[in-house]
Motif scaffolding. Structure first.
Motif, mmCIF file in Angstrom:
data_model
loop_
_atom_site.group_PDB
_atom_site.id
_atom_site.type_symbol
_atom_site.label_atom_id
_atom_site.label_comp_id
_atom_site.label_asym_id
_atom_site.label_seq_id
_atom_site.Cartn_x
_atom_site.Cartn_y
_atom_site.Cartn_z
ATOM 1 N N UNK A 2 0.825 -1.212 0.000
ATOM 2 C CA UNK A 2 0.000 0.000 0.000
ATOM 3 C C UNK A 2 0.862 1.266 0.000
ATOM 4 N N UNK A 3 2.181 1.104 0.009
ATOM 5 C CA UNK A 3 3.115 2.225 -0.006
ATOM 6 C C UNK A 3 2.908 3.176 1.162
ATOM 7 N N UNK A 40 -7.386 5.998 0.556
ATOM 8 C CA UNK A 40 -7.954 6.963 -0.400
ATOM 9 C C UNK A 40 -8.940 7.881 0.310
ATOM 10 N N UNK A 65 -7.078 10.377 2.441
ATOM 11 C CA UNK A 65 -6.414 11.409 1.651
ATOM 12 C C UNK A 65 -7.418 12.374 1.018
ATOM 13 N N UNK A 106 -6.309 9.424 -7.527
ATOM 14 C CA UNK A 106 -5.325 8.471 -7.997
ATOM 15 C C UNK A 106 -5.329 8.448 -9.516
ATOM 16 N N UNK A 147 4.521 7.070 -4.546
ATOM 17 C CA UNK A 147 4.699 5.788 -5.212
ATOM 18 C C UNK A 147 3.348 5.128 -5.450
ATOM 19 N N UNK A 148 2.404 5.479 -4.600
ATOM 20 C CA UNK A 148 1.083 4.893 -4.724
ATOM 21 C C UNK A 148 0.460 5.215 -6.087
ATOM 22 N N UNK A 179 0.536 2.705 -8.861
ATOM 23 C CA UNK A 179 -0.414 1.601 -8.846
ATOM 24 C C UNK A 179 -1.665 2.030 -9.604
#
Lengths: 106, 305
Positions: free
Chosen positions: A30-31, A71, A74, B96, B118-119, B122
């Motif tokens: 998941x970084x 997500x 964020x 994203x 870095x996400x 993905x």
């Protein structure tokens, strides 16, 4: 590192409940820092098997839960406790929608 | 290229304060967040809202946008004024892997990879698959756009075609991870591709987790007297025994006939009586005889009247 290559292999393909991820592996996928995952476990957003962080084992669906939670965190500016609540409500909503689709039929 | 009215997208006045803009953004983000919303155009709206916020939350970008923006209407054909060099570098995205509009890019330049987490490498994509494919497993060719950064860190989208094997027994919402098949950063390192399984609606069957539901039409006497009937399942036709005296609307379980897995799901067959119409004289007589023989039957006994 050979160990890390192994860990990636483990989680390639279908992420179902048979997949087992350590704290290190799920954080890497998941970084995020491990502390982020630990906080979400403490808030009950994720429920790994095992007692101590070294023994924790997360399932494949837990990774999706984590990614979804990150997500929301964020994009909506909510804290870990809010993420836990949002995830619970969203999953309940998913279940109810599936049931509604079934009952409404075609 | 179409002019985008970022104020209208967020539903705020042109002189809205930073706080008002943030409030409006949060509200719309909650409404259209793809992880939350079930609205069909949620993803598009979310991107639009993010793009608007990306500009309006930043005083410099907002100023630049305001300078070119007066007099334009949302959706109007837009050409950047001569000599316009946004001079902006775009470093972060709220959402994203989103594609900002051409309009955005003409003002603020290309998205850049450098600042992305870095996400961002993905890539998450939905994969609609039929129930039959979920039951048997399948191999599918998929095509999608992934972000690829060039050596200068500018972001482009590249078409990618992959063959993916989908194991038998996937369920709705499960993810399939393809390591190293996501976006590519300026360092050449690739992220992962996640395919989220979405089971498509089926003509006959409904799914809840691994369990499969089927409505089975039956004749009244099949419920009253019992019967053996043929029932479709994902694995093929099976015979189902209806015990005598089964209630209309009740369900019978075919153990293990749902989606395969550990453990496999069940198929539930919900029995729905179809009342045969009385078309001929003989059929009418049969109903009349039934009425006589069933004199003590009152379908409305529970109503109290």
């Amino acid at each position: 590192m050979a160990g890390q290559e192994m860990s990636k292999e483990l989680a390639t393909g279908l992420l179902d409940v048979r997949v087992e991820l350590t704290l290190e592996q799920i954080s890497e996928l998941a970084h995020v820092e491990r502390s982020v995952v630990i906080e979400l476990v403490q808030e009950g957003a994720l429920s790994p098997r095992g007692t101590s962080p070294e023994e924790w084992r997360f399932t494949g669906p837990a990774l999706r839960r984590l990614q979804r939670g990150l997500r929301l965190q964020r994009d909506l500016g909510i804290n870990a406790a809010g993420v836990a609540l949002a995830l619970e409500l969203l999953e309940e909503l998913d279940r109810l929608r599936a049931r509604l689709r079934r009952l409404e039929g075609r | 290229m179409k002019y985008k009215d970022y104020y209208r997208i967020l539903g705020v006045d042109r002189d809205a304060s930073a706080d008002e803009i943030k409030r409006a953004y949060r509200k719309l983000a909650r409404k259209y967040h793809p992880d939350v919303s079930s609205e069909p155009d949620a993803e598009e709206r979310f991107k639009e809202v993010n793009e608007a916020y990306e500009v309006l939350k930043d005083p410099e970008k907002r100023q630049a946008y305001d300078n070119i923006g007066r007099g334009w209407q949302g959706g109007e054909e837009f050409t950047p004024p001569p000599g316009w060099e946004g001079g902006f570098h775009f470093h972060e995205a709220a959402g994203e892997a989103h594609h900002f509009s051409d309009f955005f890019e003409s003002l603020f330049g290309h998205e850049e990879f450098g600042g992305f987490s870095r996400r961002f490498r993905d890539v998450h994509a939905r994969l609609g698959i039929s129930l039959e494919e979920a039951y048997h497993g399948t191999s599918r060719e998929i095509a999608l756009d992934v972000p690829v950064a060039d050596e200068r860190g500018r972001l482009h989208y590249q078409r990618k075609t992959l063959r993916v094997s989908i194991p038998a027994g996937v369920t709705d919402g499960q993810q399939i991870r393809l390591a190293g098949q996501g976006g590519v950063g300026p360092d050449g390192k690739a992220g992962d591709l996640y395919l989220i399984v979405e089971l498509l609606p089926h003509r006959l069957f409904r799914v809840e987790g691994r369990d499969v539901w089927l409505d089975l039409p039956v004749a009244p006497w099949e419920l009253a007297l019992g019967a053996k009937v043929k029932v479709p399942t994902l694995g093929g036709t099976v015979e189902l025994k209806i015990p005598p005296g089964t209630r209309n609307g009740g369900s019978l379980r075919l153990r293990g006939k749902g989606l395969p897995g550990h453990p496999p799901g069940n198929q539930y067959v919900r029995l729905q009586v179809e009342v045969p119409p009385a078309r001929t004289e003989e059929q009418r007589r049969a109903y009349e005889q039934l009425r006589e023989a069933m004199k003590d039957f009152d379908p409305r006994r529970g109503l109290g009247g």
